[in-house]
Design a protein around this motif. Sequence first.
Motif, PDB file in Angstrom:
ATOM      1  N   GLY A   1       0.817  -1.216   0.000  1.00  0.00           N
ATOM      2  CA  GLY A   1       0.000   0.000   0.000  1.00  0.00           C
ATOM      3  C   GLY A   1       0.846   1.259   0.000  1.00  0.00           C
ATOM      4  O   GLY A   1       2.063   1.222  -0.178  1.00  0.00           O
ATOM      5  N   ASN A   2       0.185   2.366   0.225  1.00  0.00           N
ATOM      6  CA  ASN A   2       0.860   3.659   0.249  1.00  0.00           C
ATOM      7  C   ASN A   2       1.813   3.766   1.431  1.00  0.00           C
ATOM      8  O   ASN A   2       1.544   3.257   2.514  1.00  0.00           O
ATOM      9  N   GLU A   3       2.899   4.499   1.215  1.00  0.00           N
ATOM     10  CA  GLU A   3       3.906   4.697   2.249  1.00  0.00           C
ATOM     11  C   GLU A   3       3.364   5.563   3.389  1.00  0.00           C
ATOM     12  O   GLU A   3       3.837   5.480   4.507  1.00  0.00           O
ATOM     13  N   LEU A   4       2.365   6.377   3.092  1.00  0.00           N
ATOM     14  CA  LEU A   4       1.783   7.204   4.133  1.00  0.00           C
ATOM     15  C   LEU A   4       0.270   7.266   3.922  1.00  0.00           C
ATOM     16  O   LEU A   4      -0.199   7.736   2.901  1.00  0.00           O
ATOM     17  N   LYS A   5      -0.455   6.744   4.899  1.00  0.00           N
ATOM     18  CA  LYS A   5      -1.921   6.747   4.831  1.00  0.00           C
ATOM     19  C   LYS A   5      -2.519   7.755   5.799  1.00  0.00           C
ATOM     20  O   LYS A   5      -3.699   8.071   5.723  1.00  0.00           O
ATOM     21  N   GLY A   6      -1.699   8.241   6.715  1.00  0.00           N
ATOM     22  CA  GLY A   6      -2.139   9.199   7.708  1.00  0.00           C
ATOM     23  C   GLY A   6      -1.069   9.371   8.758  1.00  0.00           C
ATOM     24  O   GLY A   6       0.048   8.873   8.612  1.00  0.00           O
ATOM     25  N   VAL A   7      -1.437  10.060   9.832  1.00  0.00           N
ATOM     26  CA  VAL A   7      -0.513  10.373  10.910  1.00  0.00           C
ATOM     27  C   VAL A   7      -1.230  10.152  12.240  1.00  0.00           C
ATOM     28  O   VAL A   7      -2.420  10.438  12.362  1.00  0.00           O
ATOM     29  N   ILE A   8      -0.505   9.637  13.218  1.00  0.00           N
ATOM     30  CA  ILE A   8      -1.042   9.468  14.567  1.00  0.00           C
ATOM     31  C   ILE A   8       0.034   9.919  15.548  1.00  0.00           C
ATOM     32  O   ILE A   8       1.230   9.742  15.292  1.00  0.00           O
ATOM     33  N   SER A   9      -0.402  10.528  16.650  1.00  0.00           N
ATOM     34  CA  SER A   9       0.578  11.060  17.599  1.00  0.00           C
ATOM     35  C   SER A   9       0.134  10.862  19.035  1.00  0.00           C
ATOM     36  O   SER A   9      -1.049  10.647  19.323  1.00  0.00           O
ATOM     37  N   LEU A  10       1.120  10.944  19.928  1.00  0.00           N
ATOM     38  CA  LEU A  10       0.906  10.944  21.372  1.00  0.00           C
ATOM     39  C   LEU A  10       1.636  12.157  21.936  1.00  0.00           C
ATOM     40  O   LEU A  10       2.852  12.274  21.793  1.00  0.00           O
ATOM     41  N   LYS A  11       0.887  13.060  22.545  1.00  0.00           N
ATOM     42  CA  LYS A  11       1.478  14.238  23.181  1.00  0.00           C
ATOM     43  C   LYS A  11       1.555  13.984  24.679  1.00  0.00           C
ATOM     44  O   LYS A  11       0.562  13.622  25.311  1.00  0.00           O
ATOM     45  N   LYS A  12       2.755  14.167  25.245  1.00  0.00           N
ATOM     46  CA  LYS A  12       2.961  13.934  26.675  1.00  0.00           C
ATOM     47  C   LYS A  12       2.205  14.973  27.497  1.00  0.00           C
ATOM     48  O   LYS A  12       2.270  16.165  27.213  1.00  0.00           O
ATOM     49  N   LEU A  13       1.493  14.502  28.490  1.00  0.00           N
ATOM     50  CA  LEU A  13       0.827  15.353  29.461  1.00  0.00           C
ATOM     51  C   LEU A  13       1.442  15.075  30.833  1.00  0.00           C
ATOM     52  O   LEU A  13       2.316  14.217  30.951  1.00  0.00           O
ATOM     53  N   ASP A  14       0.972  15.734  31.860  1.00  0.00           N
ATOM     54  CA  ASP A  14       1.493  15.444  33.193  1.00  0.00           C
ATOM     55  C   ASP A  14       0.825  14.202  33.769  1.00  0.00           C
ATOM     56  O   ASP A  14      -0.079  13.628  33.179  1.00  0.00           O
ATOM     57  N   ARG A  15       1.281  13.762  34.919  1.00  0.00           N
ATOM     58  CA  ARG A  15       0.747  12.622  35.661  1.00  0.00           C
ATOM     59  C   ARG A  15       0.700  11.330  34.840  1.00  0.00           C
ATOM     60  O   ARG A  15      -0.251  10.559  34.922  1.00  0.00           O
ATOM     61  N   ASN A  16       1.726  11.105  34.017  1.00  0.00           N
ATOM     62  CA  ASN A  16       1.843   9.873  33.229  1.00  0.00           C
ATOM     63  C   ASN A  16       0.647   9.651  32.302  1.00  0.00           C
ATOM     64  O   ASN A  16       0.104   8.556  32.206  1.00  0.00           O
ATOM     65  N   GLN A  17       0.250  10.720  31.631  1.00  0.00           N
ATOM     66  CA  GLN A  17      -0.861  10.684  30.688  1.00  0.00           C
ATOM     67  C   GLN A  17      -0.406  11.246  29.356  1.00  0.00           C
ATOM     68  O   GLN A  17       0.603  11.937  29.268  1.00  0.00           O
ATOM     69  N   SER A  18      -1.177  10.938  28.311  1.00  0.00           N
ATOM     70  CA  SER A  18      -0.893  11.501  26.996  1.00  0.00           C
ATOM     71  C   SER A  18      -2.196  11.698  26.241  1.00  0.00           C
ATOM     72  O   SER A  18      -3.243  11.172  26.617  1.00  0.00           O
ATOM     73  N   GLU A  19      -2.098  12.470  25.155  1.00  0.00           N
ATOM     74  CA  GLU A  19      -3.253  12.729  24.311  1.00  0.00           C
ATOM     75  C   GLU A  19      -2.996  12.173  22.913  1.00  0.00           C
ATOM     76  O   GLU A  19      -1.969  12.470  22.303  1.00  0.00           O
ATOM     77  N   VAL A  20      -3.928  11.375  22.429  1.00  0.00           N
ATOM     78  CA  VAL A  20      -3.856  10.781  21.096  1.00  0.00           C
ATOM     79  C   VAL A  20      -4.507  11.736  20.102  1.00  0.00           C
ATOM     80  O   VAL A  20      -5.576  12.287  20.377  1.00  0.00           O
ATOM     81  N   ALA A  21      -3.871  11.904  18.964  1.00  0.00           N
ATOM     82  CA  ALA A  21      -4.466  12.650  17.853  1.00  0.00           C
ATOM     83  C   ALA A  21      -4.117  11.900  16.570  1.00  0.00           C
ATOM     84  O   ALA A  21      -3.065  11.265  16.485  1.00  0.00           O
TER      85      ALA A  21
END
Length: 179
Positions: free
Chosen positions: A81-101
């Motif tokens: 398939g395609n080399e890039l189908k989209g992007v996903i990320s994890l942004k570090k937050l405090d208290r051992n948490q993160s935000e998915v986008a």
Amino acid sequence: MKLDAIINQPVIETERFDLRPLRRSDLGLIEHYASDERVARMTTSIPHPLPPGLIEGFIARAMAESRDEDVWAIDGSKDGGNELKGVISLKKLDRNQSEVAYWVAPIFWNSGIASLAVEALVSANPMKNDTMFASVFQDNPASARVLTHCGFQYLGDAESFAVARDATVPTWTYSHKLI
């Protein structure tokens, strides 16, 4: 699922695709897909029209050792398939948490790619988080279904500013307890 460390961000392998760190060669495809108004309008940070140099800066920040967000390309080349189908990320937050986008190119919408990418990221839990959060615009029920399918629980309503819309947009916020 197998994790292979590249610099200080893992490659997350699935049967259909790999989540791999961004590289400079992703510039053209990310610019192509991110310049689509349908993609930009469903994110908080992608403007429309896309200004010159924005994606180049995004990739440079994603590759920096001192970053506070890990960004992966959804790379489908392992199954032809395609080399890039989209992007996903994890942004570090405090208290051992993160935000998915995440975003997926429109050509791959309704193919299960987003759900598989979020599932792979949650399962791998590369930051060893206790909790992951995610928000979606309320006019994007498909992304809300992706999150609930992947075990995220509805937390409540909020709002975020969307650059492409030049407006504050109502959101739904979700969380996923991992530990």
